[in-house]
Design a protein around this motif. Structure first.
Motif, PDB file in Angstrom:
ATOM      1  N   HIS A 151       4.323  28.411  11.517  1.00  0.00           N
ATOM      2  CA  HIS A 151       2.868  28.567  11.649  1.00  0.00           C
ATOM      3  C   HIS A 151       2.174  27.403  10.939  1.00  0.00           C
ATOM      4  O   HIS A 151       1.248  26.800  11.469  1.00  0.00           O
ATOM      5  CB  HIS A 151       2.425  29.912  11.062  1.00  0.00           C
ATOM      6  N   LEU A 152       2.636  27.085   9.748  1.00  0.00           N
ATOM      7  CA  LEU A 152       2.061  25.972   8.997  1.00  0.00           C
ATOM      8  C   LEU A 152       2.257  24.655   9.747  1.00  0.00           C
ATOM      9  O   LEU A 152       1.343  23.833   9.834  1.00  0.00           O
ATOM     10  CB  LEU A 152       2.680  25.897   7.603  1.00  0.00           C
ATOM     11  N   GLU A 153       3.443  24.452  10.295  1.00  0.00           N
ATOM     12  CA  GLU A 153       3.704  23.229  11.057  1.00  0.00           C
ATOM     13  C   GLU A 153       2.771  23.126  12.258  1.00  0.00           C
ATOM     14  O   GLU A 153       2.301  22.032  12.585  1.00  0.00           O
ATOM     15  CB  GLU A 153       5.158  23.189  11.526  1.00  0.00           C
ATOM     16  N   ALA A 154       2.486  24.247  12.916  1.00  0.00           N
ATOM     17  CA  ALA A 154       1.568  24.237  14.057  1.00  0.00           C
ATOM     18  C   ALA A 154       0.156  23.874  13.609  1.00  0.00           C
ATOM     19  O   ALA A 154      -0.540  23.114  14.290  1.00  0.00           O
ATOM     20  CB  ALA A 154       1.581  25.595  14.750  1.00  0.00           C
ATOM     21  N   ARG A 155      -0.266  24.392  12.460  1.00  0.00           N
ATOM     22  CA  ARG A 155      -1.588  24.033  11.926  1.00  0.00           C
ATOM     23  C   ARG A 155      -1.669  22.529  11.659  1.00  0.00           C
ATOM     24  O   ARG A 155      -2.620  21.864  12.053  1.00  0.00           O
ATOM     25  CB  ARG A 155      -1.872  24.803  10.632  1.00  0.00           C
ATOM     26  N   VAL A 156      -0.656  22.017  10.990  1.00  0.00           N
ATOM     27  CA  VAL A 156      -0.624  20.587  10.675  1.00  0.00           C
ATOM     28  C   VAL A 156      -0.613  19.767  11.963  1.00  0.00           C
ATOM     29  O   VAL A 156      -1.342  18.773  12.083  1.00  0.00           O
ATOM     30  CB  VAL A 156       0.596  20.251   9.782  1.00  0.00           C
ATOM     31  N   ALA A 157       0.172  20.181  12.947  1.00  0.00           N
ATOM     32  CA  ALA A 157       0.257  19.450  14.211  1.00  0.00           C
ATOM     33  C   ALA A 157      -1.093  19.410  14.931  1.00  0.00           C
ATOM     34  O   ALA A 157      -1.475  18.372  15.482  1.00  0.00           O
ATOM     35  CB  ALA A 157       1.319  20.071  15.117  1.00  0.00           C
ATOM     36  N   CYS A 158      -1.828  20.520  14.892  1.00  0.00           N
ATOM     37  CA  CYS A 158      -3.159  20.532  15.522  1.00  0.00           C
ATOM     38  C   CYS A 158      -4.094  19.556  14.831  1.00  0.00           C
ATOM     39  O   CYS A 158      -4.815  18.789  15.484  1.00  0.00           O
ATOM     40  CB  CYS A 158      -3.750  21.943  15.493  1.00  0.00           C
ATOM     41  N   TYR A 159      -4.083  19.552  13.525  1.00  0.00           N
ATOM     42  CA  TYR A 159      -4.954  18.644  12.781  1.00  0.00           C
ATOM     43  C   TYR A 159      -4.542  17.190  12.990  1.00  0.00           C
ATOM     44  O   TYR A 159      -5.383  16.312  13.113  1.00  0.00           O
ATOM     45  CB  TYR A 159      -4.962  19.010  11.298  1.00  0.00           C
ATOM     46  N   GLU A 160      -3.233  16.953  13.064  1.00  0.00           N
ATOM     47  CA  GLU A 160      -2.763  15.593  13.288  1.00  0.00           C
ATOM     48  C   GLU A 160      -3.048  15.124  14.717  1.00  0.00           C
ATOM     49  O   GLU A 160      -3.294  13.946  14.937  1.00  0.00           O
ATOM     50  CB  GLU A 160      -1.285  15.478  12.929  1.00  0.00           C
ATOM     51  N   ALA A 161      -3.041  16.035  15.675  1.00  0.00           N
ATOM     52  CA  ALA A 161      -3.414  15.672  17.047  1.00  0.00           C
ATOM     53  C   ALA A 161      -4.885  15.271  17.093  1.00  0.00           C
ATOM     54  O   ALA A 161      -5.255  14.314  17.768  1.00  0.00           O
ATOM     55  CB  ALA A 161      -3.144  16.835  18.004  1.00  0.00           C
TER      56      ALA A 161
END
Length: 119
Positions: A71-81
């Motif tokens: 879940h945390l990785e998905a949050r980070v990935a959205c922000y990085e996108a």
């Protein structure tokens, strides 16, 4: 080394990291992707997520209470996108993997439905 979910900064923290990534009231760019259908346990209804900004909002507000490192990785990935660091496709893939792990993934809209929406 990544921070644990408990110590990850929230949008309320006002941290420079979050400000740089557009999370303190700054509108996020709408980066669209193939829609994903998820079950929202809070409302009992299915939701269609079709952009990075919708995914980020769902990860913060619609996600089940039990949250994992994915879940945390998905949050980070959205922000990085949003920042152009990772592709929209990569962020969507991690988002879907996290939804499958959380047992809230329903599916994706068939291309025929997408074509009807565009017309």
């Amino acid at each position: 080394m990544r921070k644990s979910v408990q110590s990850w900064p929230s949008a309320k923290d006002g941290s420079p990291l979050l400000k740089r990534r557009g999370l303190n009231g700054v509108p996020m760019v709408n980066l669209e992707f193939l829609p994903v259908i998820l079950e929202n346990n809070q409302t009992g209804r299915n939701e269609t997520i079709s952009s990075i900004s919708e995914a980020a909002a769902f990860l913060l507000n619609g996600w089940p209470k039990k949250r994992s490192s994915l879940h945390l990785e998905a949050r980070v990935a959205c922000y990085e996108a949003q920042s152009g660091i990772v592709s929209v496709s990569a962020a969507r893939t991690i988002f879907v993997e996290a939804a499958i792990e959380a047992n809230i993934y329903v599916g994706q809209e068939p291309p025929a439905i997408l074509d009807q929406r565009r017309n």
